[in-house]
Design an enzyme around this catalytic site. Structure first.
Site, PDB file in Angstrom:
ATOM      1  N   HIS A  10      80.752  34.105   1.256  1.00 54.03           N
ATOM      2  CA  HIS A  10      81.100  35.436   1.767  1.00 54.03           C
ATOM      3  C   HIS A  10      79.912  36.386   1.591  1.00 54.03           C
ATOM      4  O   HIS A  10      79.478  36.637   0.467  1.00 54.03           O
ATOM      5  CB  HIS A  10      82.312  35.953   0.991  1.00 54.03           C
ATOM      6  CG  HIS A  10      82.884  37.221   1.532  1.00 54.03           C
ATOM      7  ND1 HIS A  10      83.198  38.294   0.746  1.00 54.03           N
ATOM      8  CD2 HIS A  10      83.199  37.575   2.801  1.00 54.03           C
ATOM      9  CE1 HIS A  10      83.703  39.264   1.494  1.00 54.03           C
ATOM     10  NE2 HIS A  10      83.707  38.854   2.742  1.00 54.03           N
TER      11      HIS A  10
ATOM     12  N   HIS B 215      77.530  45.351   5.795  1.00 51.63           N
ATOM     13  CA  HIS B 215      79.000  45.411   5.851  1.00 51.63           C
ATOM     14  C   HIS B 215      79.560  46.774   6.246  1.00 51.63           C
ATOM     15  O   HIS B 215      80.530  46.871   6.983  1.00 51.63           O
ATOM     16  CB  HIS B 215      79.596  45.003   4.499  1.00 51.63           C
ATOM     17  CG  HIS B 215      81.091  45.019   4.486  1.00 51.63           C
ATOM     18  ND1 HIS B 215      81.833  46.140   4.174  1.00 51.63           N
ATOM     19  CD2 HIS B 215      82.000  44.052   4.787  1.00 51.63           C
ATOM     20  CE1 HIS B 215      83.120  45.868   4.267  1.00 51.63           C
ATOM     21  NE2 HIS B 215      83.255  44.601   4.634  1.00 51.63           N
TER      22      HIS B 215
END
Ligand code: G3P
Ligand code: MG
Length: 227
Positions: free
Chosen positions: A6, A47
């Site tokens: 991730h 992100h």
């Protein structure tokens, strides 16, 4: 069960940096997940829609030029990478899950993927929480693998997955039950789960029969032999 790093290996290295991605590859992941925005003509890997949390800078992505973004320290002296740089690091090594963030990103990502060699492109999936971005990608090129992300409303996610001929449904940990897994499989979708970090959570997902886990700590999943 696939082990998906991730944002690279963000439990160990600064998220969404080349350092983090290389670390995940060294750990032995099957796939790396990253987040991508289209900002001022460039596909960049980050992100949030601002640089505040993950870099030494401040401000919204859209308010910064590419040169300004590239001067920032994204952790341990790493730069915010471009999608091209990430593909150069992952290609022929591991699969890549490109999560579309923000708006108006799908077209440029599809064009970039279409320009890649077939063997590289076959190892790429595009995912998003934004079904309109995914739909746009699907309409531009129905051969690119799609992952429908959901943090709520499982039923709606399955409907979208059918409509977009998705390869996988990528569900939040708390949504995953025996029923969700069997429904995904009945409909022909892989079920990947985010974000699973504890050894007990990883074991539990394995027991439920999910097809993959997004984890900040790939070494934990690999250490307990979950593959
Ligand atoms: O793609 C799985 C996961 O990354 C989705 O949530 O917020 O971490 O991008 P987020
Ligand atoms: Mg993500």
């Amino acid at each position: 069960m696939l082990v998906i790093g991730h944002r690279g290996a963000m439990g160990t290295e600064p998220e969404n940096t080349l350092l983090s991605i290389r670390r995940a590859i060294d750990m032995g992941v099957d796939c790396v997940e990253i987040d991508v925005y289209y900002v001022n003509g460039q596909l960049i890997v980050i992100h949030d829609d601002s640089v505040d949390r993950t870099t030494n800078g401040r401000g919204k992505l859209a308010a910064l030029s590419f040169e300004q973004l590239r001067c920032l320290d994204a952790g341990k002296g790493e730069k915010i990478p471009t999608l091209n740089e990430v593909i150069d690091v992952t290609k022929n090594k591991v699969d890549l899950n490109i999560e579309l963030k923000g708006l108006g990103v799908s077209q440029t990502v599809v064009e970039l993927v279409q320009a890649l060699d077939k063997t590289v492109r076959n190892h790429i999936t595009i995912s998003s929480f934004n079904m309109l971005e995914l739909q746009d990608a699907f309409q531009r090129d129905s051969t690119i693998k799609i992952g429908v992300l959901a943090n709520a409303k499982v039923g709606e996610a399955f409907e979208w997955a059918k409509k977009l001929n998705a390869y996988s449904v990528n569900f939040k940990y708390s949504l995953v039950t025996k029923n969700t897994v069997s429904k995904a499989h009945k409909l022909g979708f892989k079920l990947y789960v985010y974000t699973v970090n504890s050894p007990s959570g990883l074991q539990q997902m394995k027991a439920l029969g999910v097809d993959g886990v997004f984890t900040n700590f790939p070494e934990r999943a690999l250490a307990i032999g979950l593959r």
